[in-house]
Design a protein around this motif. Structure first.
Motif, PDB file in Angstrom:
ATOM      1  N   LEU A  83       0.803  -1.433   0.197  1.00 53.11           N
ATOM      2  CA  LEU A  83      -0.404  -0.032   0.138  1.00 53.11           C
ATOM      3  C   LEU A  83       1.202   1.703   0.005  1.00 53.11           C
ATOM      4  O   LEU A  83       0.543   2.442  -0.927  1.00 53.11           O
ATOM      5  CB  LEU A  83      -0.421  -0.001   1.261  1.00 53.11           C
ATOM      6  CG  LEU A  83      -2.109  -1.163   1.540  1.00 53.11           C
ATOM      7  CD1 LEU A  83      -3.035  -0.974   2.699  1.00 53.11           C
ATOM      8  CD2 LEU A  83      -2.805  -0.397  -0.056  1.00 53.11           C
ATOM      9  N   ARG A  86       2.638   2.226  -3.430  1.00 51.02           N
ATOM     10  CA  ARG A  86       1.665   1.849  -4.053  1.00 51.02           C
ATOM     11  C   ARG A  86       0.903   3.421  -4.080  1.00 51.02           C
ATOM     12  O   ARG A  86       0.811   4.566  -5.330  1.00 51.02           O
ATOM     13  CB  ARG A  86      -0.200   1.729  -3.980  1.00 51.02           C
ATOM     14  CG  ARG A  86      -1.254   1.245  -5.355  1.00 51.02           C
ATOM     15  CD  ARG A  86      -2.731   0.828  -4.705  1.00 51.02           C
ATOM     16  NE  ARG A  86      -3.131   1.883  -3.693  1.00 51.02           N
ATOM     17  CZ  ARG A  86      -4.673   1.791  -2.893  1.00 51.02           C
ATOM     18  NH1 ARG A  86      -4.612  -0.154  -3.213  1.00 51.02           N
ATOM     19  NH2 ARG A  86      -4.835   2.223  -1.339  1.00 51.02           N
ATOM     20  N   ASP A  87       1.039   4.214  -3.698  1.00 51.60           N
ATOM     21  CA  ASP A  87       0.160   5.119  -2.697  1.00 51.60           C
ATOM     22  C   ASP A  87       1.761   6.744  -2.532  1.00 51.60           C
ATOM     23  O   ASP A  87       1.447   8.072  -2.760  1.00 51.60           O
ATOM     24  CB  ASP A  87      -0.368   5.367  -1.927  1.00 51.60           C
ATOM     25  CG  ASP A  87      -1.632   4.287  -1.814  1.00 51.60           C
ATOM     26  OD1 ASP A  87      -2.300   4.295  -3.116  1.00 51.60           O
ATOM     27  OD2 ASP A  87      -2.178   3.959  -0.881  1.00 51.60           O
ATOM     28  N   ALA A  88       2.556   5.665  -1.584  1.00 49.22           N
ATOM     29  CA  ALA A  88       3.609   7.256  -1.277  1.00 49.22           C
ATOM     30  C   ALA A  88       4.555   7.255  -2.510  1.00 49.22           C
ATOM     31  O   ALA A  88       5.503   7.606  -2.102  1.00 49.22           O
ATOM     32  CB  ALA A  88       3.872   6.787  -0.512  1.00 49.22           C
ATOM     33  N   PRO A 111      -2.025   3.494 -11.415  1.00 50.56           N
ATOM     34  CA  PRO A 111      -1.725   4.031 -10.499  1.00 50.56           C
ATOM     35  C   PRO A 111      -2.936   5.274  -9.950  1.00 50.56           C
ATOM     36  O   PRO A 111      -2.518   4.435  -8.454  1.00 50.56           O
ATOM     37  CB  PRO A 111      -0.101   4.599 -10.207  1.00 50.56           C
ATOM     38  CG  PRO A 111       0.297   4.609 -11.790  1.00 50.56           C
ATOM     39  CD  PRO A 111      -0.483   4.267 -12.528  1.00 50.56           C
ATOM     40  N   LEU A 112      -3.484   4.897 -10.194  1.00 50.31           N
ATOM     41  CA  LEU A 112      -4.866   6.334  -9.963  1.00 50.31           C
ATOM     42  C   LEU A 112      -5.850   5.271  -9.798  1.00 50.31           C
ATOM     43  O   LEU A 112      -6.471   5.352  -9.082  1.00 50.31           O
ATOM     44  CB  LEU A 112      -4.951   7.531 -10.825  1.00 50.31           C
ATOM     45  CG  LEU A 112      -3.332   8.684 -11.003  1.00 50.31           C
ATOM     46  CD1 LEU A 112      -4.740   9.698 -11.354  1.00 50.31           C
ATOM     47  CD2 LEU A 112      -3.180   8.991  -9.388  1.00 50.31           C
ATOM     48  N   SER A 115      -5.480   3.213  -6.964  1.00 55.17           N
ATOM     49  CA  SER A 115      -5.327   4.147  -5.003  1.00 55.17           C
ATOM     50  C   SER A 115      -7.086   4.015  -5.398  1.00 55.17           C
ATOM     51  O   SER A 115      -7.157   4.863  -4.726  1.00 55.17           O
ATOM     52  CB  SER A 115      -4.696   5.078  -5.711  1.00 55.17           C
ATOM     53  OG  SER A 115      -3.255   4.259  -5.960  1.00 55.17           O
ATOM     54  N   VAL A 117      -9.082   6.115  -6.691  1.00 54.84           N
ATOM     55  CA  VAL A 117      -8.673   7.426  -7.543  1.00 54.84           C
ATOM     56  C   VAL A 117     -10.366   8.374  -7.994  1.00 54.84           C
ATOM     57  O   VAL A 117     -10.388   6.781  -9.517  1.00 54.84           O
ATOM     58  CB  VAL A 117      -7.970   8.116  -8.122  1.00 54.84           C
ATOM     59  CG1 VAL A 117      -8.006  10.002  -8.712  1.00 54.84           C
ATOM     60  CG2 VAL A 117      -7.039   8.125  -7.007  1.00 54.84           C
ATOM     61  N   ARG A 122      -8.758  11.065 -12.139  1.00 56.45           N
ATOM     62  CA  ARG A 122      -7.929  10.929 -12.611  1.00 56.45           C
ATOM     63  C   ARG A 122      -7.715  11.024 -13.418  1.00 56.45           C
ATOM     64  O   ARG A 122      -6.034  11.235 -13.924  1.00 56.45           O
ATOM     65  CB  ARG A 122      -8.153   9.113 -12.448  1.00 56.45           C
ATOM     66  CG  ARG A 122      -8.303   8.591 -11.877  1.00 56.45           C
ATOM     67  CD  ARG A 122      -8.658   6.856 -11.843  1.00 56.45           C
ATOM     68  NE  ARG A 122      -8.436   6.058 -12.546  1.00 56.45           N
ATOM     69  CZ  ARG A 122      -9.643   5.387 -13.187  1.00 56.45           C
ATOM     70  NH1 ARG A 122     -10.985   5.257 -12.134  1.00 56.45           N
ATOM     71  NH2 ARG A 122     -10.266   5.363 -13.868  1.00 56.45           N
ATOM     72  N   LYS A 162       0.319  10.117  -8.951  1.00 58.31           N
ATOM     73  CA  LYS A 162       0.008   9.764  -8.147  1.00 58.31           C
ATOM     74  C   LYS A 162       1.213  10.798  -6.611  1.00 58.31           C
ATOM     75  O   LYS A 162       0.140  10.819  -5.064  1.00 58.31           O
ATOM     76  CB  LYS A 162       0.484   8.849  -7.296  1.00 58.31           C
ATOM     77  CG  LYS A 162       2.050   8.196  -7.018  1.00 58.31           C
ATOM     78  CD  LYS A 162       1.914   6.213  -7.101  1.00 58.31           C
ATOM     79  CE  LYS A 162       3.136   5.860  -6.547  1.00 58.31           C
ATOM     80  NZ  LYS A 162       3.061   4.855  -7.311  1.00 58.31           N
ATOM     81  N   PRO A 164       3.931  11.412  -5.474  1.00 60.76           N
ATOM     82  CA  PRO A 164       4.422  10.784  -4.177  1.00 60.76           C
ATOM     83  C   PRO A 164       5.245  11.177  -3.494  1.00 60.76           C
ATOM     84  O   PRO A 164       5.657  12.665  -3.482  1.00 60.76           O
ATOM     85  CB  PRO A 164       5.054   9.656  -4.834  1.00 60.76           C
ATOM     86  CG  PRO A 164       5.675  10.121  -6.014  1.00 60.76           C
ATOM     87  CD  PRO A 164       4.161  11.121  -6.205  1.00 60.76           C
TER      88      PRO A 164
END
Length: 239
Positions: A83, A86-88, A111-112, A115, A117, A122, A162, A164
């Motif tokens: 996670l 994926r997100d950071a 990636p969005l 996640s 979004v 997006r 995303k 990051p």
């Protein structure tokens, strides 16, 4: 002073090759701050890839700590690590790693989508990022219709869309000609600084080394040299 994006504290990692134990990292300490582009360099086998894998939460150290935005993430489980990746964390590779059956826009959007979004947001973020990397007119193209430099710009857009905290880049300019490499470096710095992302880049490319805020050299899993003049200028700028 700005709080670090990532801190690597006393990292050690060994691998077994048959009967042999190979020390990939030995007591490595490293700090990277928002907006900073830090280069890792050194000969093959010096530990660069291992350090990137640990910083990117793909691998775990045998000893030491990984602290991301003030949180120790060394021993988090695989789901939590996935996670965070994926997100950071954004990833940029020499081989681009684009999905060949997807369009440019779909590669950046992926990636969005993962996640969760919303679709309208997006579309807006993908369009803005493709415009930022100069590929708005190529949104419906597939990767095999693009040049190497264009594909690398798609990979950068995918990593940064995303927003990051940290971007991990492994030899991002090695396959590019000088003009394209300069464009890619300018793009990474411009968009990275605008978003406050920290870049941790492994490279042998002298063009990239000259453009980074700091250069850290590894040999046999140890830091052997830090570009202290650049470091001092960077610390003064952040103070």
């Amino acid at each position: 002073m700005t709080a670090p994006v990532i801190e690597l504290r006393g990292l050690s990692k060994t691998y077994r090759l048959g009967q042999h134990v190979v020390p990939a990292l030995q007591h490595v300490d490293l700090v990277v701050r928002p907006g900073e582009m830090l280069a890792l360099t050194g000969p093959s086998g010096s530990g660069k890839s291992t350090l990137l894998n640990i910083a990117g939460l793909i691998d775990k150290p045998d000893a030491g700590e990984v602290v991301l935005r003030g949180r120790c993430v060394t021993h988090i489980g695989e789901t939590a690590a996935a996670l965070l990746r994926r997100d950071a964390i954004g990833f940029v590779f020499q081989s681009f790693n684009l999905v060949p059956v997807m369009t440019v826009a779909d590669n950046v959007d992926y990636p969005l989508f993962l996640s969760g979004v919303p679709a309208a947001e997006r579309r807006e973020r993908v369009a803005a990022m493709l415009d930022a990397v100069g590929l708005a007119d190529h949104a419906r193209h597939r990767p095999d219709a693009l040049s190497g430099g264009q594909r690398q710009r798609v990979a950068i857009a995918r990593a940064l869309v995303k927003r990051p905290t940290l971007v991990i880049a492994d030899e991002p300019t090695a396959s590019l000609d000088s003009h394209t490499a300069e464009q890619v470096l300018d793009l990474m710095r411009e968009v990275g600084h605008a978003q406050g992302a920290a870049f941790l880049v492994a490279t042998h490319d002298a063009r990239l080394l000259r453009r980074c805020d700091r250069v850290v050299r590894l040999l046999d899993g140890r830091i052997t040299h830090v570009d202290t003049e650049e470091e001092e200028r960077h610390e003064r700028a952040l103070a």
